[in-house]
Every structure is written in C-alpha cells, then in structure tokens.
Design an enzyme around this catalytic site. Sequence first.
Site, PDB file in Angstrom:
ATOM      1  N   ASP A   1     -65.279 -16.435 -15.527  1.00 26.72           N
ATOM      2  CA  ASP A   1     -63.771 -15.847 -16.672  1.00 26.72           C
ATOM      3  C   ASP A   1     -64.916 -16.036 -17.687  1.00 26.72           C
ATOM      4  OD1 ASP A   1     -61.947 -15.561 -14.179  1.00 26.72           O
ATOM      5  OD2 ASP A   1     -60.414 -17.105 -14.787  1.00 26.72           O
TER       6      ASP A   1
ATOM      7  N   SER B   1     -58.749  -3.408 -31.560  1.00 23.41           N
ATOM      8  CA  SER B   1     -59.715  -4.170 -31.016  1.00 23.41           C
ATOM      9  C   SER B   1     -59.736  -5.414 -31.504  1.00 23.41           C
ATOM     10  CB  SER B   1     -61.283  -3.848 -32.718  1.00 23.41           C
ATOM     11  OG  SER B   1     -61.804  -5.067 -31.823  1.00 23.41           O
TER      12      SER B   1
ATOM     13  N   PHE C   1     -64.281 -11.457 -15.421  1.00 21.73           N
ATOM     14  CA  PHE C   1     -62.606 -11.586 -15.830  1.00 21.73           C
ATOM     15  C   PHE C   1     -62.847 -11.850 -17.351  1.00 21.73           C
ATOM     16  CE2 PHE C   1     -58.741 -13.565 -16.528  1.00 21.73           C
ATOM     17  CZ  PHE C   1     -57.914 -12.526 -16.464  1.00 21.73           C
TER      18      PHE C   1
ATOM     19  N   GLN D   1     -52.311  -9.322  -8.881  1.00 19.09           N
ATOM     20  CA  GLN D   1     -52.822  -7.778  -9.179  1.00 19.09           C
ATOM     21  C   GLN D   1     -53.158  -6.191  -9.482  1.00 19.09           C
ATOM     22  OE1 GLN D   1     -54.495 -10.965  -9.665  1.00 19.09           O
ATOM     23  NE2 GLN D   1     -54.547 -11.888 -11.602  1.00 19.09           N
ATOM     24  N   GLN D   2     -53.399  -6.695  -7.836  1.00 20.82           N
ATOM     25  CA  GLN D   2     -54.362  -5.101  -7.204  1.00 20.82           C
ATOM     26  C   GLN D   2     -52.693  -4.455  -7.137  1.00 20.82           C
ATOM     27  OE1 GLN D   2     -56.838  -5.377  -7.692  1.00 20.82           O
ATOM     28  NE2 GLN D   2     -58.483  -5.295  -5.981  1.00 20.82           N
TER      29      GLN D   2
ATOM     30  N   THR E   1     -43.070 -16.751  -8.942  1.00 25.67           N
ATOM     31  CA  THR E   1     -43.114 -17.959  -9.813  1.00 25.67           C
ATOM     32  C   THR E   1     -41.950 -16.901 -10.924  1.00 25.67           C
ATOM     33  OG1 THR E   1     -45.447 -16.923 -10.416  1.00 25.67           O
ATOM     34  CG2 THR E   1     -44.731 -18.075  -9.290  1.00 25.67           C
TER      35      THR E   1
ATOM     36  N   ASP F   1     -51.896 -19.532  -9.946  1.00 27.76           N
ATOM     37  CA  ASP F   1     -53.022 -19.965  -8.874  1.00 27.76           C
ATOM     38  C   ASP F   1     -53.268 -21.303  -8.145  1.00 27.76           C
ATOM     39  OD1 ASP F   1     -54.591 -17.562  -8.515  1.00 27.76           O
ATOM     40  OD2 ASP F   1     -55.523 -18.284 -10.040  1.00 27.76           O
TER      41      ASP F   1
END
Length: 327
Positions: free
Chosen positions: A12, A36, A102, A172-173, A223, A257
């Site tokens: 990460d 940005s 990530f 996320q998938q 959650t 997680d």
Amino acid sequence: MRIAVTGSIATDHLMVFPGRFADQLIADRLDKVSLSFLADDLVVRHGGVAANIAFGLGRLGLRPLLVGAVGRDFTEYRARLEEAGVDTAGVRVSDTRHTARFVCTTDADQNQIATFYAGAMAEAREIDLGTVRREAGGLDLVVVAPDDPEAMVRHTLDCRRSGTPFAADPSQQLARLDRDQVRRLVDGARYLFTNEYEAALLRDRTGWTERRILGRVGTWITTRGGDGVVIRRCGEQPLTVPAVPAAAPVDPTGVGDAFRAGFLAGTSWGWPLQRAAQLGCALATVVLESDGPQEYRPDAVDLLLRIDDAHGSAAAREITPRLAGVA
C-alpha cells in the site's frame, strides 16, 4: 478451526490530502475530470485484503492459511506475515510480475480515491484450491476476498463442489464482476460481507432483492462505518451492533479487513454473532487509530476495555477467557 483466506496481497502506498475532494469537484464537469491532489504525506505499508484479514487472525492467535499470488519481491513481506502467525504455504510466487500495488489518497473527511495494480495477482487463477486444501490437511472455512476475478469464481466453485464452507467478500471487485460471476460468488456462502455501498451495488449486480440474497446465504454482514454493523439472516430480525468509538482516527485503510478478522475469529471460537461482531468492531477501531492496515498488535486488556465501554461489562466478561492469550 482452519481458515484459509484467499485474495489480494499487496503493498500500500498511502497518501494524505489535507483538503476535501468534494471541494475540487464541479457538478456539471464530472464527465471530464482532470485533478491532481498535492499530498502532505506518503507512507508505504504492507497490505492487500487477504493479507490484512490473515494478519488480524494471526495476531488473535489463530494460524490462518494465506492463499494468493505475489512477485519475487515478497520475501520480506512473507517473513513479516509468518512472524504475525500467518501460514504462507498457499502463496504462489510469480516469475515475471511484481506484487500488487494499492495507491490511495485520503482527504480530511476520510474519503478515499484509490487505484489498484494487480501485478502478480493475475496469476491467482492458476492456484488450485483443491491442492491447497489437501496439502493443508483440510479446511474448515475459505474466505473468498477480492482477487483476480477468475480466481474468485474458481475458489467459490471448488468450495461448493467439495462442500467446504466459504465466506463471500467481493468488496472492491464488484465493479469488475458481471451478473453471473457475482451470483456464483454469493450463492451458498456461509457469510457474506459488504459495506453499505457494496450492499446496494450487490443488489444491482445480481438483480436479486435483499430477501432473495438472504435466502441464498447463511448470514449477511454489512459494515456501516461509525454506525456499526448490521447482521441479517433469513426469517430473523436484523441485529445491529454499534461501532466502538475511536479516540483519534488516523487512517481508514484496512478497517473493514480488521473487522472481518475479529468477526471470523469470534465465530471460529463458537461465539454468537453479536459477540463476534463486537470483537470485530473493537479490532476495526484499533486499526482506524493505526497508521496502516498492519501496523498494530492487539492487546487483550485494550480490546476488553473498548468492548466494555461500547457494549457493556457482560460482553467483556464473556469475551475475556478467549482473549487471555492475545499479547
């Protein structure tokens, strides 16, 4: 209980933007966004959904089996996970690709914008879960967390064919999976994990109502950040478990997680769903107050105090015996 956690293993790159993303967005120009953000801080941490969940389970005294694909740059990370109590025998090492990355920026409101580079994770589809299960001497539960989409489907099919209980955590998938894939991932799961947004997206992707989803899974855990957790089962009233308040939030990465790790640890010990969720909420808050998803070591006294404050002394007393061995 032998738990295998399949899914992403990543590094990460976490950045902090001191402003608010919302202040930079122009409502009638969202079709052509070019922005940005100048970040004030960069921290490089070990992460990945499967690795984060396995790390939490290991820190709570279990010996989870991590299953995923990494690059040859995994040596240091492997040693770190093993030290935390994670069995990495199920990890495949790519000869050509780097471990997944990530890259995430968090704003002042704890909103996040992230990009995930799959790298070696694309080779997770080459992992034969049946072989992993035999070499492990059997598995009691398989967590199917975000991973290469083909790998997620293969692992789920293997669980159904072998009769191995599994937890579906598409997370996320969901944005990458088509209707048939999502239905196959969810159908028959002992546990289904989503956050509030993913719950709505899941209904859209599957085309199923909440009632129909509940008829196809054992327990659906949603959650809701600071509003805690809702647990639903077919034919039963929803169970709401309040969040454990955070004294000083630092970084939300990996909080979900950590909840999963605490919840799965509790259920593996035979706890009722409410107690398991309470431990999950406490561990999630520990991570929220940490700088990164694996930069913590749970302390039994600290966890029990948090649970006592948020959920009462009765809950803390029931949980105390099992947490006695946690450092």
